[in-house]
Scaffold this active site. Sequence first.
Site, PDB file in Angstrom:
ATOM      1  N   SER A   6      31.450  52.014  66.865  1.00 34.56           N
ATOM      2  CA  SER A   6      32.012  51.385  68.059  1.00 34.56           C
ATOM      3  C   SER A   6      33.387  51.977  68.368  1.00 34.56           C
ATOM      4  CB  SER A   6      32.101  49.866  67.872  1.00 34.56           C
ATOM      5  OG  SER A   6      32.924  49.572  66.762  1.00 34.56           O
ATOM      6  N   ASP A  63      32.837  55.087  57.202  1.00 32.17           N
ATOM      7  CA  ASP A  63      33.716  53.990  56.826  1.00 32.17           C
ATOM      8  C   ASP A  63      34.976  54.602  56.232  1.00 32.17           C
ATOM      9  OD1 ASP A  63      33.732  50.934  56.709  1.00 32.17           O
ATOM     10  OD2 ASP A  63      34.526  51.507  54.746  1.00 32.17           O
TER      11      ASP A  63
END
Length: 178
Positions: A6, A63
Site C-alpha cells: 500500500s 517488510d
Amino acid sequence: MLFITSNRHKYEEAAEFLGNYNIDIKWKNMKYEEIQGDTNKEISMDSCRKLMYKIKDDFFIDDTGLYIDDLNGFPGPYASYVNKTLGNKNIIRLASGSRAHFETVISLFYSGKIYQFSGILNGTISDHESGSMNFGYDPIFIPDGYDKSLAELSISEKNRISHRSKALEIMVEFLKKQ
C-alpha cells in the site's frame, strides 16, 4: 510480477531498481493484515503465506524495520506504526547520534514456493530532519559513508545503497537462475 504494497514510495523505488534489470513489476495497492511479529522475516513470511491463497500470480512483498542501537533495537519491525505515532522529531529527541540500521525482508511467491531475501543499511540517526524525499525515517537517517540523509538522495542514488535495493538485488540474482 506483482509487488503488493500500500506504500507508493516502496513501489517507486522497486520499479526504478528492477527496471535496470528489465524486470517489469505491477503495483497491487492492497492492504493486508500483518501479525505483530518479533522480526521482519517472520512478519513478511506470515503475510506472504496468507496472500498466496488470494493471489495466484507470482508476487513479492516487503517488510522493513528500523533498529536503533541506543533503544535496544526499537522500533524494529514496528517502524511504520512508531513513525505514525511518535514521528521523526520524537525519534530524534530519543536517539539523535545513535547507530542504527534498516532491514528489509522480501518474501517472493514464485512458482508455488516462498523465498526470502534480506538487505541491511547501516547508519546514524541525525539530530535534525533534512531532505525533500520525505518517506518514513529517510529524513533522519544518515547512511554510513554519507554526510546527508536518505531523503536528500535521489531515488537512483538511494537505490545504489539502500536496504531495499540490496534485498532486491539478491532476488534478481535468484530469478536469473530460474
